[in-house]
Write a protein that holds these residues in place. Structure first.
Motif, PDB file in Angstrom:
ATOM      1  N   ARG A 137       0.347  -4.477  -3.251  1.00  0.00           N
ATOM      2  CA  ARG A 137      -0.460  -5.659  -2.978  1.00  0.00           C
ATOM      3  C   ARG A 137      -0.244  -6.149  -1.543  1.00  0.00           C
ATOM      4  O   ARG A 137       0.714  -5.773  -0.865  1.00  0.00           O
ATOM      5  CB  ARG A 137      -0.118  -6.773  -3.970  1.00  0.00           C
ATOM      6  N   CYS A 138      -1.130  -7.033  -1.119  1.00  0.00           N
ATOM      7  CA  CYS A 138      -1.046  -7.562   0.249  1.00  0.00           C
ATOM      8  C   CYS A 138       0.247  -8.336   0.480  1.00  0.00           C
ATOM      9  O   CYS A 138       0.774  -8.365   1.594  1.00  0.00           O
ATOM     10  CB  CYS A 138      -2.248  -8.462   0.536  1.00  0.00           C
ATOM     11  N   CYS A 143       3.740  -3.492   2.501  1.00  0.00           N
ATOM     12  CA  CYS A 143       2.407  -3.442   3.099  1.00  0.00           C
ATOM     13  C   CYS A 143       2.459  -3.764   4.584  1.00  0.00           C
ATOM     14  O   CYS A 143       1.694  -3.207   5.379  1.00  0.00           O
ATOM     15  CB  CYS A 143       1.468  -4.416   2.385  1.00  0.00           C
ATOM     16  N   SER A 152      -3.682   0.429   8.926  1.00  0.00           N
ATOM     17  CA  SER A 152      -3.757  -0.129   7.592  1.00  0.00           C
ATOM     18  C   SER A 152      -4.419  -1.497   7.619  1.00  0.00           C
ATOM     19  O   SER A 152      -4.528  -2.148   8.657  1.00  0.00           O
ATOM     20  CB  SER A 152      -2.355  -0.232   6.975  1.00  0.00           C
ATOM     21  N   CYS A 154      -5.738  -4.971   4.752  1.00  0.00           N
ATOM     22  CA  CYS A 154      -5.495  -5.646   3.488  1.00  0.00           C
ATOM     23  C   CYS A 154      -6.760  -6.386   3.080  1.00  0.00           C
ATOM     24  O   CYS A 154      -7.271  -7.213   3.839  1.00  0.00           O
ATOM     25  CB  CYS A 154      -4.324  -6.613   3.620  1.00  0.00           C
ATOM     26  N   SER A 156      -8.646  -9.033   1.054  1.00  0.00           N
ATOM     27  CA  SER A 156      -8.372 -10.287   0.347  1.00  0.00           C
ATOM     28  C   SER A 156      -9.071 -10.323  -1.005  1.00  0.00           C
ATOM     29  O   SER A 156      -8.622 -11.003  -1.933  1.00  0.00           O
ATOM     30  CB  SER A 156      -8.813 -11.472   1.205  1.00  0.00           C
ATOM     31  N   ASN A 159      -6.985  -7.645  -3.033  1.00  0.00           N
ATOM     32  CA  ASN A 159      -5.538  -7.841  -2.849  1.00  0.00           C
ATOM     33  C   ASN A 159      -4.802  -6.515  -2.818  1.00  0.00           C
ATOM     34  O   ASN A 159      -3.678  -6.390  -3.287  1.00  0.00           O
ATOM     35  CB  ASN A 159      -4.966  -8.739  -3.956  1.00  0.00           C
ATOM     36  N   GLN A 160      -5.453  -5.479  -2.256  1.00  0.00           N
ATOM     37  CA  GLN A 160      -4.845  -4.158  -2.160  1.00  0.00           C
ATOM     38  C   GLN A 160      -4.549  -3.814  -0.706  1.00  0.00           C
ATOM     39  O   GLN A 160      -5.332  -4.123   0.187  1.00  0.00           O
ATOM     40  CB  GLN A 160      -5.780  -3.087  -2.740  1.00  0.00           C
ATOM     41  N   CYS A 161      -3.403  -3.172  -0.508  1.00  0.00           N
ATOM     42  CA  CYS A 161      -3.024  -2.681   0.811  1.00  0.00           C
ATOM     43  C   CYS A 161      -3.725  -1.339   1.021  1.00  0.00           C
ATOM     44  O   CYS A 161      -3.526  -0.398   0.261  1.00  0.00           O
ATOM     45  CB  CYS A 161      -1.513  -2.518   0.884  1.00  0.00           C
ATOM     46  N   TYR A 176      -6.038   3.600  -0.495  1.00  0.00           N
ATOM     47  CA  TYR A 176      -5.121   2.481  -0.704  1.00  0.00           C
ATOM     48  C   TYR A 176      -3.728   3.020  -1.028  1.00  0.00           C
ATOM     49  O   TYR A 176      -3.552   4.187  -1.397  1.00  0.00           O
ATOM     50  CB  TYR A 176      -5.619   1.575  -1.829  1.00  0.00           C
TER      51      TYR A 176
END
Length: 356
Positions: A137-138, A143, A152, A154, A156, A159-161, A176
């Motif tokens: 997650r962010c 991350c 990379s 993120c 919103s 909420n995934q890196c 991801y």
């Protein structure tokens, strides 16, 4: 020189004797009975196995099998196998010292090839099929390691890196990050192998472009062996599992393959070259080129760069690249045509083009 077949041992003072107790007597036996004749080739083979044990790091090394060759008409890359997830699944990944992240093709990937001309089974990683997988997650501290590389991002919304990589040949991948177990084979004292696991962060590719979409030399992903914090080497080192060093030897013959371990191989005949400090890649200061023991007449300025970054050692690059001032004398010394082409492709390292 000891007779053939006799076990030669060094007598060590037992610990008990040092502590004031009576010394312990150990009985030594012949590894090969005196009445048994052994071919010289068998003894040599035994010694090679023993020497292999001595050359390995006392702390043990993590071993990876290496496949592939330098020949661009056959493979043109070197790759290994990694096991990820629970239950573990096997993935073939290209060995690349020019990048930092391990990533594999993910389920529902756009542009990912489904078959490979390398006669290997391609697999797709599915986080939902691994009982130990979790999305990064962010808010996850890991991350931020990827965000520092500028590759990379993120989202919103999810909420995934996530990540997007673009390689020098124009190919690219995006996806991801996932955290899951990497399964390791650790060799201790040359023969004892233990199976262990380590949780690492790696990429799950959902889109691929360029040469990565082609099936002729397709693999499941890329194993980045760079020195940044996102590389598997750095991740395992930060967990205290392996030293922050790897040993890599590429065979330049028609059989290909080689050696790849996380850890140091102690070999007295290795010649070391210092790396250029504070560089994102593995850079060397190339100073001269010799053919058949004769140093070529090349102006040293041909190897210099405006930023003094040196020459990149990159296993992910198939060919060796040189500036014209160094390339022409080398080709003239080796000869033209197929002979010179084979010579350049049989180098153990692939050198990236030097921008001057």
């Amino acid at each position: 020189m000891a007779p053939l077949g006799i076990l030669v041992a060094v007598l060590l003072l037992p610990v008990a004797a040092v502590m004031g107790h009576f010394p312990v007597t150990l009985t030594l036996e012949r590894a090969i009975p005196a009445s048994h004749k052994v071919e010289l080739s068998q003894l040599i083979a035994r010694d090679r196995v023993r020497h292999g044990r001595l050359l390995q790091s006392a702390a043990g090394v993590v071993d990876f099998s290496v496949e592939g060759t330098y020949d661009p008409f056959v493979v043109g890359l070197y790759y290994t196998k990694v096991q990820l997830g629970s239950p573990p699944r096997e993935f073939h990944v290209q060995i690349d010292t020019g990048s930092d992240v391990l990533w594999v093709s993910c389920s529902s990937c756009n542009g990912c090839p489904g078959t490979s001309g390398l006669q290997i089974q391609l697999n797709f990683f599915d986080p939902s099929s691994s009982s130990t997988a979790s999305l990064v997650r962010c808010s996850d501290q890991r991350c931020s390691l990827g965000l520092n590389t500028a590759d990379s991002g993120c989202s919103s919304e999810s909420n995934q890196c996530s990540y997007t990589f673009q390689y020098g040949d124009g190919s690219g991948t995006s996806g991801y990050y996932v955290a899951d177990f990497l399964h390791l084979d650790t060799i201790l004292q040359g023969s004892l192998t233990t199976n262990s696991t380590a949780q690492i962060m790696f990429g799950c590719s959902t889109m691929q472009t360029g040469d990565l979409t082609k099936s002729d030399r397709a693999v499941d992903g890329i194993f980045g062996f760079g020195q940044q914090s996102m590389s598997v080497i750095s991740q395992l080192s930060s967990q205290g599992l392996t030293p922050r060093v790897f040993s890599h030897c590429l065979k330049g013959d028609s059989n290909g393959g080689g050696i790849l371990v996380l850890g140091e191989i102690v070999e007295p005949n290795i010649v070391y070259s210092p790396l250029v400090p504070s560089q994102p890649h593995y850079n060397l200061n190339l100073q001269s080129i010799s053919v058949n023991g004769q140093t070529l007449s090349i102006d040293p300025s041909a190897f210099s760069t405006s930023s003094n970054k040196g020459t990149i050692v990159d296993t992910g690059t198939t060919l060796a690249y040189l500036t014209e001032a160094a390339y022409d004398p080398l080709i003239n010394a080796v000869g033209f045509g197929e002979q010179s082409f084979d010579f350049l492709n049989s180098t153990l390292y692939s050198l990236s083009k030097i921008e001057v």
